[in-house]
Design a protein around this motif. Structure first.
Motif, mmCIF file in Angstrom:
data_model
loop_
_atom_site.group_PDB
_atom_site.id
_atom_site.type_symbol
_atom_site.label_atom_id
_atom_site.label_comp_id
_atom_site.label_asym_id
_atom_site.label_seq_id
_atom_site.Cartn_x
_atom_site.Cartn_y
_atom_site.Cartn_z
ATOM 1 N N GLU A 174 0.829 -1.203 0.000
ATOM 2 C CA GLU A 174 0.000 0.000 0.000
ATOM 3 C C GLU A 174 0.864 1.254 0.000
ATOM 4 N N ALA A 175 1.942 1.250 0.797
ATOM 5 C CA ALA A 175 2.833 2.410 0.837
ATOM 6 C C ALA A 175 3.455 2.664 -0.530
ATOM 7 N N VAL A 176 3.866 1.601 -1.198
ATOM 8 C CA VAL A 176 4.420 1.735 -2.547
ATOM 9 C C VAL A 176 3.374 2.339 -3.478
ATOM 10 N N ARG A 177 2.161 1.852 -3.373
ATOM 11 C CA ARG A 177 1.079 2.332 -4.241
ATOM 12 C C ARG A 177 0.751 3.802 -3.974
ATOM 13 N N LEU A 178 0.861 4.239 -2.721
ATOM 14 C CA LEU A 178 0.517 5.621 -2.367
ATOM 15 C C LEU A 178 1.605 6.626 -2.745
ATOM 16 N N GLY A 179 2.809 6.141 -3.048
ATOM 17 C CA GLY A 179 3.868 7.057 -3.458
ATOM 18 C C GLY A 179 4.980 7.258 -2.457
ATOM 19 N N PHE A 180 5.046 6.426 -1.408
ATOM 20 C CA PHE A 180 6.187 6.479 -0.495
ATOM 21 C C PHE A 180 7.437 6.120 -1.293
ATOM 22 N N SER A 181 8.540 6.805 -1.023
ATOM 23 C CA SER A 181 9.750 6.516 -1.797
ATOM 24 C C SER A 181 10.635 5.469 -1.138
ATOM 25 N N SER A 182 10.269 5.042 0.075
ATOM 26 C CA SER A 182 11.015 3.967 0.719
ATOM 27 C C SER A 182 10.123 3.249 1.720
ATOM 28 N N VAL A 183 10.475 1.989 1.964
ATOM 29 C CA VAL A 183 9.748 1.178 2.932
ATOM 30 C C VAL A 183 10.760 0.386 3.751
ATOM 31 N N MET A 184 10.390 0.105 4.982
ATOM 32 C CA MET A 184 11.215 -0.762 5.810
ATOM 33 C C MET A 184 10.411 -2.007 6.145
ATOM 34 N N TYR A 185 10.874 -3.142 5.624
ATOM 35 C CA TYR A 185 10.258 -4.406 6.022
ATOM 36 C C TYR A 185 11.065 -4.948 7.192
ATOM 37 N N ASP A 186 10.393 -5.209 8.291
ATOM 38 C CA ASP A 186 11.047 -5.668 9.518
ATOM 39 C C ASP A 186 10.774 -7.147 9.728
ATOM 40 N N GLY A 187 11.727 -7.969 9.316
ATOM 41 C CA GLY A 187 11.615 -9.412 9.521
ATOM 42 C C GLY A 187 12.596 -9.929 10.545
ATOM 43 N N ALA A 188 13.097 -9.037 11.411
ATOM 44 C CA ALA A 188 14.122 -9.427 12.373
ATOM 45 C C ALA A 188 13.619 -10.465 13.373
ATOM 46 N N HIS A 189 12.296 -10.521 13.556
ATOM 47 C CA HIS A 189 11.725 -11.481 14.499
ATOM 48 C C HIS A 189 11.623 -12.876 13.907
ATOM 49 N N LEU A 190 11.832 -12.992 12.597
ATOM 50 C CA LEU A 190 11.689 -14.265 11.906
ATOM 51 C C LEU A 190 12.993 -15.062 11.942
ATOM 52 N N PRO A 191 12.906 -16.370 11.788
ATOM 53 C CA PRO A 191 14.130 -17.149 11.568
ATOM 54 C C PRO A 191 14.875 -16.585 10.365
ATOM 55 N N TYR A 192 16.198 -16.709 10.372
ATOM 56 C CA TYR A 192 17.017 -16.057 9.367
ATOM 57 C C TYR A 192 16.560 -16.365 7.936
ATOM 58 N N GLY A 193 16.345 -17.635 7.635
ATOM 59 C CA GLY A 193 15.969 -18.013 6.283
ATOM 60 C C GLY A 193 14.648 -17.410 5.847
#
Length: 284
Positions: A93-112
């Protein structure tokens, strides 16, 4: 001037060896204050909206549209960023609205799994020219990558960056979210190791708890994007509290929100000036 891309601001700061302020927006007054502070010192800034903030407002679009409008009217370069999102649909949604950057936070996930989902986010964002930040802390950090004691491993970080193709990496180097005292100590040697291991900019979250001198040292050691929220919110809230305490009959919210906006703007400008100092690279 005005609305610009996160990529342009990050590339410029990384090349100059300076820090770039990325400040959290909670509501319209915060966005206005951050931009006012940036204009006062003539420096660029990133406005960022977190997934938690989206949950508070109930949706991303109204506040996102307001921030885009504030940025478009600014006299300095301003970019818009989605902060700490672990919801892929929100990233889209952020990409669609015109944000020029996003932070995906997967640090809580197993590495793979973090690698797999982050790679998917990068591939989705790439055709739109959207800059992607990701996060990596030591696997097993019970309370996330910025819980005290958790650290990012340089070898794992290099592998993660190569595997995912991310543009910037948030690293765990001693800061912690939501600190109200500025007593955190950054691991400067680890920052230098991460800087040597990676060819993408490093991002510091939890900067509110880090004192000025250590922030400057961290930037010299290799940090580029400096995220701040709690520290600035404190200035806003203290100003509001003072106005309300001085006038028990006050009912016009514009009066106390204006005081909060002014206080936050002043400190935002000061921090941007602090981060923008050009200092010799710290070789250790």
């Amino acid at each position: 001037m005005t609305l610009t891309s996160t990529r342009a601001l990050m590339d410029r700061a990384a090349a100059a060896g300076t820090g770039l302020g990325s400040f959290n927006v909670l509501h319209l007054e915060t966005a206005e204050a951050i931009v006012q502070g940036a204009e006062a010192v003539g420096l660029p800034v990133i406005l960022q909206i977190s997934q938690n903030c989206v949950a508070y407002h109930g949706s991303l679009e109204p506040l996102g549209a307001a921030c885009l409008a504030v940025a478009a009217g600014a006299r300095v370069p301003v970019a818009l960023h989605l902060d700490h999102a672990d919801d892929e649909e929100l990233v889209h949604e952020a990409v669609r609205l015109g944000f020029s950057s996003v932070m995906y936070d997967g640090a809580h996930l197993p590495y793979g799994e973090n690698v797999a989902v982050t790679t998917r986010v990068v591939k989705h964002a790439e055709p739109f020219g959207v800059y992607v930040e990701a996060e990596l802390g030591r696997v097993g950090g019970k309370h996330g990558a910025h819980y005290p004691g958790v650290r990012t491993d340089p070898f794992e970080a290099a592998d993660f960056a190569l595997s995912t193709g991310v543009d910037a990496l948030a690293v765990a180097v001693g800061s912690s979210h939501a600190m109200t005292t500025r007593s955190a100590r950054l691991d400067l040697e680890l920052i230098r190791e991460l800087r040597a291991a990676l060819d993408i900019p490093l991002v510091l979250h939890g900067s509110s708890g880090v004192p000025d001198a250590m922030l400057v040292a961290g930037i010299a050691a290799g940090l580029t994007k400096i995220n701040v929220s709690t520290h600035l919110n404190g200035f806003f809230t203290r100003a509001v509290r003072q106005v309300l305490g001085n006038d028990q009959d006050l009912v016009d919210s514009r009066t106390y929100l204006s005081a909060g906006r002014s206080a936050l703007a002043s400190e935002a400008g000061r921090l941007l000036s602090l981060f923008s100092r050009t200092v010799p690279a710290d070789k250790g």
